[in-house]
Write an enzyme that holds these catalytic residues in place. Structure first.
Site, mmCIF file in Angstrom:
data_model
loop_
_atom_site.group_PDB
_atom_site.id
_atom_site.type_symbol
_atom_site.label_atom_id
_atom_site.label_comp_id
_atom_site.label_asym_id
_atom_site.label_seq_id
_atom_site.Cartn_x
_atom_site.Cartn_y
_atom_site.Cartn_z
ATOM 1 N N HIS A 34 -8.027 3.154 -4.005
ATOM 2 C CA HIS A 34 -9.187 3.578 -1.944
ATOM 3 C C HIS A 34 -9.889 4.285 -2.536
ATOM 4 O O HIS A 34 -9.607 5.398 -3.259
ATOM 5 C CB HIS A 34 -8.481 4.110 -1.340
ATOM 6 C CG HIS A 34 -7.297 2.640 -0.574
ATOM 7 N ND1 HIS A 34 -6.871 2.329 1.392
ATOM 8 C CD2 HIS A 34 -6.978 2.152 -1.420
ATOM 9 C CE1 HIS A 34 -6.696 1.750 1.233
ATOM 10 N NE2 HIS A 34 -6.168 0.960 -0.255
ATOM 11 N N ARG A 74 -15.575 3.223 4.603
ATOM 12 C CA ARG A 74 -16.298 4.073 4.004
ATOM 13 C C ARG A 74 -15.916 5.779 4.490
ATOM 14 O O ARG A 74 -16.579 7.263 4.271
ATOM 15 C CB ARG A 74 -16.916 3.703 6.069
ATOM 16 C CG ARG A 74 -18.138 5.110 5.946
ATOM 17 C CD ARG A 74 -18.994 4.922 7.650
ATOM 18 N NE ARG A 74 -18.018 5.023 8.680
ATOM 19 C CZ ARG A 74 -17.719 5.243 9.726
ATOM 20 N NH1 ARG A 74 -18.860 4.734 9.922
ATOM 21 N NH2 ARG A 74 -16.645 5.266 10.756
ATOM 22 N N GLY A 75 -14.683 6.065 5.412
ATOM 23 C CA GLY A 75 -13.895 6.582 5.766
ATOM 24 C C GLY A 75 -14.002 6.712 7.155
ATOM 25 O O GLY A 75 -15.450 6.763 7.415
ATOM 26 N N ASP A 76 -13.515 7.934 7.709
ATOM 27 C CA ASP A 76 -13.477 8.279 8.650
ATOM 28 C C ASP A 76 -14.945 9.496 9.215
ATOM 29 O O ASP A 76 -14.336 10.299 8.781
ATOM 30 C CB ASP A 76 -12.609 7.940 10.095
ATOM 31 C CG ASP A 76 -11.874 7.118 10.027
ATOM 32 O OD1 ASP A 76 -12.351 6.456 10.651
ATOM 33 O OD2 ASP A 76 -10.201 7.192 9.739
ATOM 34 N N TYR A 103 -7.036 6.693 -0.418
ATOM 35 C CA TYR A 103 -7.921 8.034 -0.311
ATOM 36 C C TYR A 103 -8.181 8.652 0.120
ATOM 37 O O TYR A 103 -7.883 8.347 2.160
ATOM 38 C CB TYR A 103 -9.084 7.457 -1.154
ATOM 39 C CG TYR A 103 -9.863 8.243 -1.473
ATOM 40 C CD1 TYR A 103 -10.534 8.228 -3.033
ATOM 41 C CD2 TYR A 103 -10.730 9.019 -0.747
ATOM 42 C CE1 TYR A 103 -11.053 9.499 -3.021
ATOM 43 C CE2 TYR A 103 -12.020 9.892 -0.930
ATOM 44 C CZ TYR A 103 -12.364 10.135 -2.713
ATOM 45 O OH TYR A 103 -13.017 10.902 -3.282
ATOM 46 N N GLU A 128 0.705 -1.727 0.130
ATOM 47 C CA GLU A 128 -0.134 -0.152 -0.024
ATOM 48 C C GLU A 128 1.273 1.231 -0.111
ATOM 49 O O GLU A 128 2.196 1.736 0.564
ATOM 50 C CB GLU A 128 -0.714 -0.292 1.459
ATOM 51 C CG GLU A 128 -1.701 0.916 1.536
ATOM 52 C CD GLU A 128 -2.779 1.299 2.463
ATOM 53 O OE1 GLU A 128 -3.339 0.715 2.474
ATOM 54 O OE2 GLU A 128 -2.119 2.065 3.772
ATOM 55 N N TYR A 175 -11.742 -6.153 9.942
ATOM 56 C CA TYR A 175 -10.938 -4.938 11.764
ATOM 57 C C TYR A 175 -10.891 -6.453 12.581
ATOM 58 O O TYR A 175 -11.832 -6.813 13.363
ATOM 59 C CB TYR A 175 -11.587 -4.051 11.877
ATOM 60 C CG TYR A 175 -11.782 -2.904 11.377
ATOM 61 C CD1 TYR A 175 -10.847 -2.501 11.191
ATOM 62 C CD2 TYR A 175 -12.824 -2.478 10.149
ATOM 63 C CE1 TYR A 175 -10.795 -0.672 10.502
ATOM 64 C CE2 TYR A 175 -13.165 -1.574 9.360
ATOM 65 C CZ TYR A 175 -12.338 -1.506 9.634
ATOM 66 O OH TYR A 175 -12.348 0.011 8.273
HETATM 67 P P1 FAD Z 1 -17.480 0.245 7.339
HETATM 68 O O1 FAD Z 1 -17.634 -0.882 6.671
HETATM 69 O O2 FAD Z 1 -19.009 0.890 6.609
HETATM 70 O O3 FAD Z 1 -17.840 0.121 8.866
HETATM 71 C C1 FAD Z 1 -17.964 1.470 9.629
HETATM 72 C C2 FAD Z 1 -18.369 0.811 10.922
HETATM 73 O O4 FAD Z 1 -20.178 1.180 10.583
HETATM 74 C C3 FAD Z 1 -18.377 -0.289 11.650
HETATM 75 O O5 FAD Z 1 -18.409 -0.053 12.645
HETATM 76 C C4 FAD Z 1 -18.666 -1.042 10.872
HETATM 77 O O6 FAD Z 1 -19.542 -2.507 12.418
HETATM 78 C C5 FAD Z 1 -20.582 -0.325 10.631
HETATM 79 N N1 FAD Z 1 -21.685 -1.178 10.073
HETATM 80 C C6 FAD Z 1 -20.703 -1.395 8.677
HETATM 81 N N2 FAD Z 1 -21.602 -1.286 7.936
HETATM 82 C C7 FAD Z 1 -22.751 -0.888 8.520
HETATM 83 C C8 FAD Z 1 -24.586 -1.215 8.463
HETATM 84 N N3 FAD Z 1 -25.098 -1.865 7.310
HETATM 85 N N4 FAD Z 1 -25.433 -1.141 9.202
HETATM 86 C C9 FAD Z 1 -25.028 -1.037 10.848
HETATM 87 N N5 FAD Z 1 -23.784 -0.268 10.762
HETATM 88 C C10 FAD Z 1 -22.431 -0.815 9.850
HETATM 89 N N6 FAD Z 1 -9.699 5.779 4.911
HETATM 90 C C11 FAD Z 1 -9.644 6.683 4.682
HETATM 91 O O7 FAD Z 1 -9.969 7.866 4.266
HETATM 92 N N7 FAD Z 1 -9.193 5.959 2.993
HETATM 93 C C12 FAD Z 1 -8.047 5.301 3.094
HETATM 94 O O8 FAD Z 1 -7.900 5.295 1.808
HETATM 95 C C13 FAD Z 1 -8.758 3.959 4.223
HETATM 96 N N8 FAD Z 1 -7.738 2.353 3.883
HETATM 97 C C14 FAD Z 1 -7.983 1.565 4.185
HETATM 98 C C15 FAD Z 1 -7.898 0.331 4.331
HETATM 99 C C16 FAD Z 1 -7.532 -0.518 4.500
HETATM 100 C C17 FAD Z 1 -7.423 -2.428 5.010
HETATM 101 C C18 FAD Z 1 -8.237 -0.153 6.480
HETATM 102 C C19 FAD Z 1 -8.127 -1.654 7.191
HETATM 103 C C20 FAD Z 1 -9.224 0.846 7.065
HETATM 104 C C21 FAD Z 1 -9.146 1.417 5.691
HETATM 105 N N9 FAD Z 1 -9.631 3.241 6.230
HETATM 106 C C22 FAD Z 1 -9.241 4.048 5.283
HETATM 107 C C23 FAD Z 1 -9.738 3.433 7.857
HETATM 108 C C24 FAD Z 1 -11.727 2.923 7.100
HETATM 109 O O9 FAD Z 1 -12.174 3.904 6.504
HETATM 110 C C25 FAD Z 1 -12.077 3.732 8.844
HETATM 111 O O10 FAD Z 1 -11.810 2.342 8.884
HETATM 112 C C26 FAD Z 1 -13.540 3.805 8.465
HETATM 113 O O11 FAD Z 1 -13.736 3.952 9.811
HETATM 114 C C27 FAD Z 1 -14.602 2.317 8.189
HETATM 115 O O12 FAD Z 1 -14.194 2.220 6.483
HETATM 116 P P2 FAD Z 1 -15.498 1.006 6.437
HETATM 117 O O13 FAD Z 1 -14.928 0.321 5.195
HETATM 118 O O14 FAD Z 1 -14.630 -0.404 7.070
HETATM 119 O O15 FAD Z 1 -16.603 1.288 7.440
#
Ligand code: FAD
Length: 291
Positions: free
Chosen positions: A76, A106-108, A49, A17, A146
């Site tokens: 991403h 999703r992003g933070d 991203y 990455e 995670y």
């Molecule tokens: P989600 O899958 O939406 O999950 C977020 C939270 O919501 C979790 O607690 C989950 O349990 C809950 N959830 C998910 N779906 C649902 C649903 N349908 N109903 C109810 N609850 C739900 N961040 C960046 O800004 N840019 C990047 O490039 C980036 N790359 C990453 C690469 C990897 C491999 C990882 C592990 C993380 C990365 N992140 C990045 C961080 C990531 O954006 C954050 O951890 C963010 O808070 C969660 O993203 P997610 O896609 O896992 O979200």
């Protein structure tokens, strides 16, 4: 090439990455790092991203650069601050650039805000996965997972249910958050399989090469620091050369243990450091053969 095909071909994969520059001024420095990492011939390279769009166009340009260097790329993409129109245009841009692999995130959620998505906004990654499926049906889509649970998730069970909905929406593989104790990954993999999630789960390995980086990693991920790892940082944290070497060796040992336990797909968070990436691959000589 689609990453789903790379992961399905039966070979061990070690992917890497990189992150994009924040400004035009640092573009050339990042490009140089990306070229050097690409020259190591990892199985593919992903480019992060900047959530909120700060570096979004750079992600596309750097991912294109990865392809031009002869390595499969993945961009991403985050959705939290976007509406349907922005997402459509970003996906269209990736498609037009010939980027067929997207890590849908999703992003933070922006800090200190009572975030509520707009009517056509996105709250979770599974919605983005569905949107990509509709807009760019030919894309290969990955997602994040995670092993120690996402920090916002109420429980490990609810977090795994959320992963399942992401996979059911069309996510073809998962990449894990960093972890420093492999038993956490093995246990997680077992729970994913028990919950009917059978897509490849690429193990994310972060080589920690400074005390500051360790602090930042824990803050970001909330991951457990095993005593062996803490002792290493205590002993070498103030000596940059020793700490870098120790971090490379720790990450290499994690990877060797994963491979020894038949885990076949590893993703190294290089932090744009070609020397660290090269150090790990050197330690794996004879075990992993780059393309
Ligand atoms: P989600 O899958 O939406 O999950 C977020 C939270 O919501 C979790 O607690 C989950 O349990 C809950 N959830 C998910 N779906 C649902 C649903 N349908 N109903 C109810 N609850 C739900 N961040 C960046 O800004 N840019 C990047 O490039 C980036 N790359 C990453 C690469 C990897 C491999 C990882 C592990 C993380 C990365 N992140 C990045 C961080 C990531 O954006 C954050 O951890 C963010 O808070 C969660 O993203 P997610 O896609 O896992 O979200």
């Amino acid at each position: 090439m689609k990453i789903s095909d790379i992961l399905a071909n039966g070979e061990v994969t070690i992917s890497m990455e990189v992150f994009p520059p924040k400004t035009d001024a640092s573009f050339a420095t990042v490009e140089k790092a990306v070229d050097e990492i690409a020259a190591l011939r990892p199985s593919f390279i992903s480019c992060t991203y900047g959530a909120g769009g700060g570096t979004s166009e750079y992600t596309t340009r750097i991912t294109r650069r990865i392809y031009d260097a002869g390595v499969t790329g993945m961009a991403h993409l985050t959705c939290i601050s976007s509406n349907r129109q922005t997402i459509e245009s970003q996906i269209g841009e990736l498609k037009a650039s010939g980027i067929e692999n997207i890590l849908a995130l999703r992003g933070d959620i922006p800090k200190d805000s009572d975030f509520v998505p707009g009517d056509d906004g996105f709250l979770h990654a599974d919605q983005l996965v569905r949107a990509i499926r509709e807009i760019y049906p030919g894309a290969c889509i990955g997602g994040a997972c995670y092993p120690e649970k996402h920090p916002e998730a109420a429980s490990k069970e609810s977090d795994i249910k959320a992963i399942k909905s992401k996979v059911d929406a069309g996510c073809q593989f998962l990449t894990t958050q960093m972890f420093f104790d492999n038993s956490i990954y093995y246990n997680y993999l077992y729970r994913l399989r028990e919950n009917g999630i059978y897509v490849p789960v690429v193990a994310g390995i972060m080589p920690v090469t400074s005390r500051v980086q360790m602090k930042r990693s824990i803050e970001l991920s909330g991951c457990i620091i095993p005593p062996r790892f803490a002792a290493m940082v205590d002993m070498f944290g103030d000596d940059p050369v020793a700490m870098k070497q120790a971090g490379i060796i720790y990450a290499s040992e994690q990877i060797i243990d994963l491979l020894a336990n038949n885990i076949r797909h590893i993703h190294v968070y290089t932090m744009n450091k070609p020397d660290v990436a090269a150090g790990i691959l050197r330690n794996l000589e004879g075990i992993f053969k780059p393309e």
